[in-house]
Structure formats: structure tokens, C-alpha cells
Design an enzyme around this catalytic site. Structure first.
Site, PDB file in Angstrom:
ATOM      1  N   ARG A  77       0.949  -1.249   0.072  1.00 31.64           N
ATOM      2  CA  ARG A  77       0.145  -0.003  -0.181  1.00 31.64           C
ATOM      3  C   ARG A  77       0.917   1.163   0.086  1.00 31.64           C
ATOM      4  O   ARG A  77       0.438   2.266  -0.744  1.00 31.64           O
ATOM      5  CB  ARG A  77      -1.015  -0.110   1.345  1.00 31.64           C
TER       6      ARG A  77
ATOM      7  N   HIS B 207       0.497   4.272  -2.674  1.00 39.28           N
ATOM      8  CA  HIS B 207       0.270   5.684  -2.245  1.00 39.28           C
ATOM      9  C   HIS B 207       1.360   6.557  -2.735  1.00 39.28           C
ATOM     10  O   HIS B 207       1.317   7.565  -3.078  1.00 39.28           O
ATOM     11  CB  HIS B 207       0.317   5.738  -0.822  1.00 39.28           C
TER      12      HIS B 207
ATOM     13  N   ASN C 268      -3.348   9.418   4.110  1.00 38.81           N
ATOM     14  CA  ASN C 268      -2.360   8.640   4.477  1.00 38.81           C
ATOM     15  C   ASN C 268      -2.012   8.255   5.779  1.00 38.81           C
ATOM     16  O   ASN C 268      -1.113   7.310   6.210  1.00 38.81           O
ATOM     17  CB  ASN C 268      -1.016   9.267   3.724  1.00 38.81           C
TER      18      ASN C 268
ATOM     19  N   HIS D 292      -6.161  -5.680  -3.001  1.00 44.65           N
ATOM     20  CA  HIS D 292      -6.913  -5.928  -1.810  1.00 44.65           C
ATOM     21  C   HIS D 292      -7.154  -7.346  -1.075  1.00 44.65           C
ATOM     22  O   HIS D 292      -7.964  -7.602  -0.278  1.00 44.65           O
ATOM     23  CB  HIS D 292      -8.373  -5.155  -1.975  1.00 44.65           C
TER      24      HIS D 292
END
Length: 329
Positions: free
Chosen positions: A64, A68, A95, A197
Site C-alpha cells: 500500500r 500511495h 495517508n 485488496h
């Protein structure tokens, strides 16, 4: 006069030829550190493996973190920078849920690389994050793929740069396609990357509206499997801390596989932005393909994450190679 011009042109041409290649070409290569730090991949993998054995959260947190980072200013490790005034990317509300284990993985891998004298301050934090991401995917049962290297670290990290740069949990297909397309990624890339996911967790506050107050007509989102919705209600009671963590994949949360897509077929996508991939007829065929063929999913995922890894990269004399991943040199 003409001869002087010709001479000047020849001198200028020779000077251009003498410029280092990075100034002329911004391309990543698999063997970028073959001379400066030939053992970089094994060093990073060893550090990541050690961290992974300590806590599984290492896998989804690192993956992740990479996503990001790349989606905001490009893959330049700017998400790792800290700010004394809490004004860096990592301080933006979008974040704040990034797990600390992702940051710790990169910091420990960087320390391991720099402990080798030949490699010290030769490998960027951005490249270490890209390698660590590949390694956690593989350690969780996903594919192993070649990572392109040569990124430099960015020197800018601000809260403001995060605004509207990351997909939200309530996005529809058009919104998802638009934000991914802005980075040169296709709908198939987006669906494949959404498969990340299959690992990790989310907090109740990110999807509570779907199970309690979806619309005036429906308390529960009708695209959500009803039994699953009631299970989520038990795990996320109204008066309980909304930061409680819920697995994104209710079936195999610690395995990188295609169960995510089979869950979507059953109405078990945790976010609206997950379930819409199955409910929208434009993306449904791809979900069905990935659900029935794990190899097809893995191949598409590898192609997509390689494309993601090229987004907005700094190369050559751009940026720097940070001595400390959390601060500029």
C-alpha cells in the site's frame, strides 16, 4: 565567419555527446546496480523476509505504501519523508492509515543495503521500496517478477500534493478509470491492481455507511451480500471505535491470490469501489476472468505494477539518493 559557425557547431555537438546518458534518457533498467551494488536484490529480500516473519502486516503495509507513493508525486519515495511541522505527504488524512510496518520495512532494508560498504548511499529509497514491494507480494504467495531500477528520491513532500490524487472507497468505475488513466494505466490495469485488496485490512469508518445508512430506501447497500453485511455489523458496531481493522478479503486474507475477485462475484467487496468492478457491466467480464483464472490475474497484476513503477520517476541527475529515507540530504 562560416568556418567559425561550423567549428562552434562541431564543439557543441561533441559536448552533447560527452553528457552522461541519464541526462539524455530517463529509463529504468533491471541491472541498474550491477556495478555499484550487485547484491542489492538479495540484501533487500533478506531484510524484508526477516520483517515479514515478524509480522504479516509487513506485506499489505509495504504494498500500500508503494501505491500511495507512486500515485501522488510519482515513485520517488516522497511518502517516506517526515516533516517537523506535520506537513508531509504521510501527514495527509488519506495517508494516516498507512501502517508503520511498511515504513519500517523500507528503513530496515535501507540500513541493510548501506551496511555493505560498496553499496552505502548508492541505492535510492524509491528503488528499495519497489524491490520490497515485489518481495512482500512473493512472500505472501504472489508472483515473483523482475523489478526495473534507477529511480532517484524526490526532495518535495507536502500534504497539499496528496489532495484528490488517491482513489476513494466510494469511487464509481468512471472515477476509478479517470484517476488511473491520469497515470497511464488502463481499466484492466486498475482492476488487476485492485486485486492487491486480497491482502490487508481497512477500518470500519471507511465503509460504515454501506452497512448502516446507505440511502433513505436502504440501510444496507443492496450490492452487498446480506449475510456478509450482518457479519460486518457485528465486527463494526455503531458505538465501537471506527478504527477497528477488518480484513479486505474475508476468505484468504493472508494469501496473495484471486479470491478477491471471487468475493466480488458473491457481493463481498468491502468498499463500493471494490464491488463496482463486478456490478458495472464494463468491468464485470475482467473480474470474472480473474476470478476463474489465477494465472491470468497474476500476469495482469505484474504488467500493471511494472507500469505503476514507472509513474513520474526521477532519474539521472534529478532528485537524489537519500542517506536517510525520512529526510532529504
Amino acid at each position: 565567419m562560416e568556418s567559425r559557425r561550423s567549428y562552434a557547431f562541431i564543439v557543441l555537438s561533441m559536448l552533447l555527446l560527452l553528457l552522461p546518458p541519464p541526462l539524455l534518457s530517463a529509463q529504468l533498467t533491471q541491472n541498474f546496480y550491477s556495478k555499484t551494488c550487485p547484491s542489492v536484490e538479495s540484501i533487500v529480500r533478506s531484510a524484508v523476509q526477516k520483517k515479514f516473519q515478524q509480522t504479516f502486516v509487513t506485506a499489505p503495509a509495504t504494498l500500500r505504501l508503494f501505491f500511495h507513493d507512486c500515485f501522488v508525486r510519482g515513485c520517488d519515495a516522497s511518502v517516506l519523508l517526515a516533516s517537523p511541522t506535520n506537513n508531509a505527504e504521510k501527514d495527509h488524512p488519506d495517508n494516516l492509515s498507512l501502517a508503520g510496518d511498511g515504513f519500517d520495512t523500507v528503513i530496515k532494508a535501507k540500513a541493510a543495503v548501506d551496511s555493505v560498504p560498496q553499496c552505502r548511499n548508492k541505492v535510492s529509497c524509491a528503488d528499495i521500496l519497489a524491490l520490497a514491494t515485489r518481495d512482500v507480494i512473493n512472500l505472501a504467495g504472489g508472483p515473483f517478477y523482475a523489478v526495473e531500477l534507477g529511480r532517484r528520491d524526490g526532495r518535495i513532500s507536502t500534504k497539499a500534493s496528496v489532495q484528490h490524487r488517491l482513489p476513494g472507497p466510494n469511487f464509481n468505475l468512471d472515477q476509478l478509470n479517470s484517476i488511473f488513466a491520469s497515470h497511464g494505466l488502463t481499466q484492466t490495469d486498475m482492476i488487476a491492481l485492485s486485486g492487491a485488496h486480497t491482502l490487508g485490512f481497512s477500518h470500519c469508518s471507511r465503509f460504515s455507511k454501506r452497512i448502516y445508512n446507505f440511502s433513505p430506501k436502504n440501510r444496507i447497500d443492496p450490492t452487498l451480500n446480506m449475510q456478509y453485511a450482518f457479519e460486518l455489523r457485528k465486527m463494526c458496531p455503531v458505538k465501537v471505535d471506527p478504527r477497528i481493522a477488518i480484513d479486505m478479503d474475508p476468505t484468504t486474507p493472508q494469501k496473495f491470490d484471486n479470491a478477491y475477485y471471487r468475493n466480488l462475484q458473491q457481493g463481498k467487496g468491502l468498499f463500493t469501489s471494490d464491488q463496482v468492478l463486478f456490478t458495472d457491466p464494463r468491468s464485470k467480464p475482467t473480474v470474472n476472468q480473474f476470478a476463474s483464472n489465477n494465472l491470468a490475474f497474476q500476469n495482469a497484476f505484474v504488467a500493471a505494477i511494472k507500469k505503476l513503477g514507472r509513474v513520474g520517476v526521477l532519474t539521472g541527475n534529478q532528485g537524489e539518493i537519500r542517506n536517510d529515507c525520512t529526510r532529504i540530504n
